[in-house]
Design a protein around this motif. Structure first.
Motif, short mmCIF file in Angstrom:
data_model
loop_
_atom_site.label_atom_id
_atom_site.label_comp_id
_atom_site.label_asym_id
_atom_site.label_seq_id
_atom_site.Cartn_x
_atom_site.Cartn_y
_atom_site.Cartn_z
N SER A 112 0.81 -1.22 0.00
CA SER A 112 0.00 0.00 0.00
C SER A 112 0.84 1.27 0.00
CB SER A 112 -0.90 0.02 1.25
OG SER A 112 -1.79 -1.06 1.25
N LYS A 156 0.95 3.65 -3.19
CA LYS A 156 -0.27 4.41 -3.39
C LYS A 156 -0.37 5.55 -2.38
CE LYS A 156 -3.73 1.77 -4.09
NZ LYS A 156 -4.87 0.87 -3.86
N VAL A 200 -8.57 8.47 -2.33
CA VAL A 200 -8.01 7.19 -2.74
C VAL A 200 -8.58 6.11 -1.85
CG1 VAL A 200 -5.91 5.82 -2.85
CG2 VAL A 200 -5.88 8.17 -3.67
N HIS A 234 -1.21 0.66 -9.87
CA HIS A 234 -2.03 0.86 -8.68
C HIS A 234 -3.51 1.03 -9.02
CE1 HIS A 234 1.37 1.04 -6.08
NE2 HIS A 234 1.85 2.16 -6.58
N TYR A 235 -3.83 1.09 -10.30
CA TYR A 235 -5.20 1.38 -10.71
C TYR A 235 -5.84 0.20 -11.41
CZ TYR A 235 -3.97 6.14 -9.54
OH TYR A 235 -3.56 7.25 -8.87
N ASN A 240 -8.77 3.02 -7.70
CA ASN A 240 -7.38 2.98 -7.29
C ASN A 240 -7.10 1.83 -6.32
OD1 ASN A 240 -8.68 4.29 -5.13
ND2 ASN A 240 -8.13 6.28 -5.99
N SER A 282 -5.81 -1.87 -6.48
CA SER A 282 -5.08 -2.67 -7.46
C SER A 282 -5.68 -4.06 -7.56
CB SER A 282 -3.61 -2.78 -7.05
OG SER A 282 -3.48 -3.56 -5.87
#
Length: 257
Positions: A69, A72, A93, A175-176, A189, A191
């Motif tokens: 994490s 991000k 996010v 990450h998306y 967002n 993953s």
């Protein structure tokens, strides 16, 4: 009409949530936090660092999040408005973090004092209870992660919850993730790695490093020479590649022998 009503209800609930708030200095170290943040981040400090709640102050906030994490989180902490506004807040996010199995919607804003930027204020909402449910317990095994049944995305300045039953496929890019339903596409967002462990394995299968598909939404298995693809029921009738290592598992789930 019903979807609009559900979303309005959620927006109202979101307004009623008590947010967690964390103040960070210029090096992203925790300088202050409210009681909600303490309740959520405290277990993270104990589990990952062996630090008691009263030892949170002074810790780099990155240490409180699992390694997957951190990229991000680093992105939103370092985000700057393209025209140079130092206090412009990036879009929220959604993150899944192990404290334990929380789904947090996070927003960060740079704080400006007399001498310029002094740090960051992070505000987050705990969406765990409105997006996940406990997984079935397996005897003599660790408790599995909570299963997703809704996915939070940010669209047109609103947080929207997508019902997992409507999702045809997921396509990952770093990450998306692009979430495709029969009628629309959304950018999340979260993953693919975030999602994979929280989906029902009897319904969803990761057929490729960049793709997870919903088995009920597979229209056709397409074979061409040595390759296998899946025609999906989204509005683009997407053709999704299947990795060779996943063909056997896919055949078993579909009952193809």
């Amino acid at each position: 009409m019903q979807e609009t009503a559900v979303n309005e209800t959620f927006q109202h609930r979101l307004e009623q949530f008590n947010p967690g708030m964390v103040w960070l200095d210029g090096s992203n170290r925790v300088t202050a936090l409210n009681d909600i943040a303490m309740q959520i981040l405290g277990p993270a400090a104990e589990q990952s660092l062996g630090v008691q709640k009263n030892g949170l102050l002074g810790l780099n906030v990155m240490q409180l999040h699992p390694e997957r994490s951190r990229g991000k989180l680093s992105f939103i902490l370092e985000s700057q408005d393209p025209v140079g506004c130092p206090v412009k807040s990036p879009p929220p996010v959604a993150m899944m973090i192990n404290i334990p199995d929380k789904v947090l919607m996070i927003k960060a804003s740079k704080m400006v004092g007399a001498n310029g930027i002094t740090g960051t204020c992070m505000v987050f909402y705990d969406l765990t209870d409105v997006t996940t449910r406990p997984s079935p317990a397996i005897e003599a095994q660790p408790v599995p992660p909570r299963r997703l049944y809704k996915i939070p995305v940010f669209r047109k300045n609103r947080v929207v919850l997508i019902d997992l039953n409507e999702v045809v496929r997921f396509q990952g890019d770093g990450h998306y993730t692009t979430i495709a339903t029969k009628d629309d596409r959304y950018l999340s967002n979260l993953s693919l790695s975030d999602l994979e462990g929280r989906l029902d394995p009897d319904v969803y299968i990761r057929v490729h490093r960049s793709h997870i598909v919903s088995i009920p939404h597979i229209v056709e298995v397409v074979r061409h020479k040595d390759s296998t693809s899946l025609s999906m029921a989204d509005n683009e009738q997407s053709l999704i590649p299947v990795s060779r290592s996943k063909v056997g598992q896919l055949k078993e789930l579909l009952g193809i022998y």
